[in-house]
Scaffold this active site. Sequence first.
Site, PDB file in Angstrom:
ATOM      1  N   SER A 142       0.855  -1.189   0.000  1.00  0.00           N
ATOM      2  CA  SER A 142       0.000   0.000   0.000  1.00  0.00           C
ATOM      3  C   SER A 142       0.885   1.230   0.000  1.00  0.00           C
ATOM      4  O   SER A 142       1.973   1.222   0.591  1.00  0.00           O
ATOM      5  CB  SER A 142      -0.895   0.013   1.249  1.00  0.00           C
ATOM      6  OG  SER A 142      -1.433   1.302   1.477  1.00  0.00           O
ATOM      7  N   TYR A 155      -3.256   0.585   9.753  1.00  0.00           N
ATOM      8  CA  TYR A 155      -3.339  -0.049   8.430  1.00  0.00           C
ATOM      9  C   TYR A 155      -1.970  -0.003   7.748  1.00  0.00           C
ATOM     10  O   TYR A 155      -1.449  -1.035   7.298  1.00  0.00           O
ATOM     11  CB  TYR A 155      -4.390   0.643   7.563  1.00  0.00           C
ATOM     12  CG  TYR A 155      -4.354   0.172   6.125  1.00  0.00           C
ATOM     13  CD1 TYR A 155      -4.698  -1.135   5.799  1.00  0.00           C
ATOM     14  CD2 TYR A 155      -3.954   1.025   5.095  1.00  0.00           C
ATOM     15  CE1 TYR A 155      -4.647  -1.586   4.485  1.00  0.00           C
ATOM     16  CE2 TYR A 155      -3.907   0.584   3.786  1.00  0.00           C
ATOM     17  CZ  TYR A 155      -4.253  -0.718   3.483  1.00  0.00           C
ATOM     18  OH  TYR A 155      -4.196  -1.160   2.189  1.00  0.00           O
ATOM     19  N   TYR A 200     -16.163   7.854   1.747  1.00  0.00           N
ATOM     20  CA  TYR A 200     -14.993   8.617   2.192  1.00  0.00           C
ATOM     21  C   TYR A 200     -14.711   9.837   1.292  1.00  0.00           C
ATOM     22  O   TYR A 200     -13.634   9.964   0.708  1.00  0.00           O
ATOM     23  CB  TYR A 200     -13.747   7.717   2.238  1.00  0.00           C
ATOM     24  CG  TYR A 200     -13.908   6.531   3.137  1.00  0.00           C
ATOM     25  CD1 TYR A 200     -13.753   6.652   4.521  1.00  0.00           C
ATOM     26  CD2 TYR A 200     -14.231   5.272   2.613  1.00  0.00           C
ATOM     27  CE1 TYR A 200     -13.904   5.557   5.356  1.00  0.00           C
ATOM     28  CE2 TYR A 200     -14.389   4.169   3.447  1.00  0.00           C
ATOM     29  CZ  TYR A 200     -14.224   4.320   4.817  1.00  0.00           C
ATOM     30  OH  TYR A 200     -14.382   3.228   5.652  1.00  0.00           O
TER      31      TYR A 200
END
Length: 250
Positions: A142, A155, A200
Amino acid sequence: MNSLNNKVAVITGSARGLGKAIAERYAALGASIVINYSRDKASADEVVSNIKAMGAKVIAVQADVSKVADIERLFKEAKDAFGKIDIVVANAGIEMVETPVVDFTEEQFDRLFSINTKGTYFTMQQAAKTVEDNGRIIYIASSTTAFPVPGMAIYGGSKTTPRYLVNVLSQEIGHRGVTVNSIIPFAVDHSGIFADPEAYPELRKSLLDSSPMGRLAEVEDVANVAEFFASDLSSFVNGQHLVVNGGANQ
């Protein structure tokens, strides 16, 4: 065009999103595919149908990557079905965003690390044990592992440890001709937390503002790099982390 004829690919978390796109790309290139899912059998069955329609061989295996026994069973069923494993994509993971450090609970921490960190570690461990010589191991990381983002501490942290594993494992098994690399995607539209285009909105705006190309990534952008890492074109690319973010600064 790259060819993956006679190759067998295991992709964790491949019932939806990035995993699905990578599985279907590999199938289109001639690979036999092992779809993995945890709970969403209906989506996995749909991917299986799509791949069968391409004329490729495919099976679906239910396995929860937070459980080592399930991971071991996934790889056993893959080898039982196809006789070997050439490509492993450690993609399974869960996201949690817009949660400040001070608000994270122990339960949330444990869930993220059990799947994103522990699950990836033992998936890559099994890959290292079972993949054929000159095989490919690919970790889907990520961009939060490269660019700190408020609200994504746990995360991003859970996705960072496997990046280091890529570095070490690439050296431990490189003598077999096996390459180990990671793909570091920007936020992906129409996938994960952004599967709902209305979700979001503040985070989406922030990410778009950081992108010189004015968009988020698409699943095909990541599948393109997954194709490269799985192909002969990357045979001397090992222990690398390729950022796929269009030049964004987060």
